[in-house]
Design a protein around this motif. Structure first.
Motif, short mmCIF file in Angstrom:
data_model
loop_
_atom_site.label_atom_id
_atom_site.label_comp_id
_atom_site.label_asym_id
_atom_site.label_seq_id
_atom_site.Cartn_x
_atom_site.Cartn_y
_atom_site.Cartn_z
N UNK A 237 -21.06 -22.89 56.88
CA UNK A 237 -22.19 -21.43 56.28
C UNK A 237 -22.59 -22.10 57.48
N UNK A 238 -23.84 -22.27 57.18
CA UNK A 238 -25.39 -22.35 58.81
C UNK A 238 -24.83 -24.18 58.65
N UNK A 239 -25.07 -24.10 60.22
CA UNK A 239 -25.44 -25.86 61.01
C UNK A 239 -27.00 -25.97 60.44
N UNK B 121 -31.36 -18.99 62.09
CA UNK B 121 -30.46 -17.61 61.26
C UNK B 121 -30.43 -16.74 62.10
N UNK B 122 -31.35 -16.51 62.99
CA UNK B 122 -30.92 -15.31 63.83
C UNK B 122 -29.42 -15.52 64.60
N UNK C 64 -20.64 -15.86 58.86
CA UNK C 64 -21.35 -17.27 58.43
C UNK C 64 -22.59 -16.93 57.17
N UNK C 65 -23.03 -16.24 57.43
CA UNK C 65 -24.27 -15.83 57.29
C UNK C 65 -23.98 -15.70 55.64
#
Length: 192
Positions: free
Chosen positions: A167-169, A174-175, A181-182
């Motif tokens: 997921x998000x590192x 986020x953009x 991944x999101x």
């Protein structure tokens, strides 16, 4: 000098300019240092091979992880290459063993299931008491394809199959993160 630059440039991740800088540096080193480097390369090439159980690189018949009786041999983490295994080992938090595929399925590159260590994995699962297989392939298209293929192979055996979360590192905006991944981050969310 050109031959040295050409040989260095043929290594992965080394471009022409880096090869030139390395060649220049090597030429300026004392003979003993160059000889130690040459000996280390020759020694590694002659003595390093695949572990007969997990297929990581080692200088012994069975690598230190596989030969360690304190490890949980009932849990096998599947990784694409030795560098992935080393990354998990650095965390010091995983106590199971590994199976190194030595690649990932990539039809575009002509790499199929028979070109990686899947047959050896299935033989291992038949011969050992394994309760869980953790699939830790990369989140690339090839890694996802490989994970799905492995999951379909193993599920009929009754062995629990899990996939590492992704997921998000940490520190990532986020953009700047791709949709896959999101979505994986959203699907892998946990209660706080």
């Amino acid at each position: 000098m050109n031959r040295l630059v050409d040989e260095l440039a043929s290594l992965p991740g080394i471009g022409e300019k880096s090869a030139g800088r390395l060649a220049d540096h090597l030429i300026r080193l004392p003979r003993e240092r160059v000889q130690r480097l040459t000996d280390a390369i020759t020694d590694a090439r002659e003595n390093v091979h695949f572990c007969s159980k997990c297929y990581t690189l080692t200088d012994t018949e069975i690598c230190p992880v596989c030969s360690n009786d304190t490890r949980d041999h009932g849990t096998i983490m599947i990784v694409e290459d030795t560098r992935d295994m080393q990354a998990y080992e650095k965390t010091g938090k995983y106590s199971g063993v590994y199976h190194v595929l030595q690649g990932a399925i990539s039809p575009m590159l002509g790499i199929g299931p028979n070109d990686i260590r899947l047959k050896e994995l299935m033989t291992r699962l038949q011969n050992e008491e394994v309760s869980e297989v953790i699939i830790a392939t990369n989140s690339s298209l090839e890694g996802e394809t490989t994970a799905m293929y492995i999951s379909k192979l193993i599920k009929p055996t009754g062995i629990k199959v899990t996939r590492i979360a992704s997921g998000v590192p940490v520190g990532g905006d986020l953009e700047n993160i791709d949709e896959i991944t999101l979505l994986r981050a959203l699907d892998g969310r946990v209660e706080l």
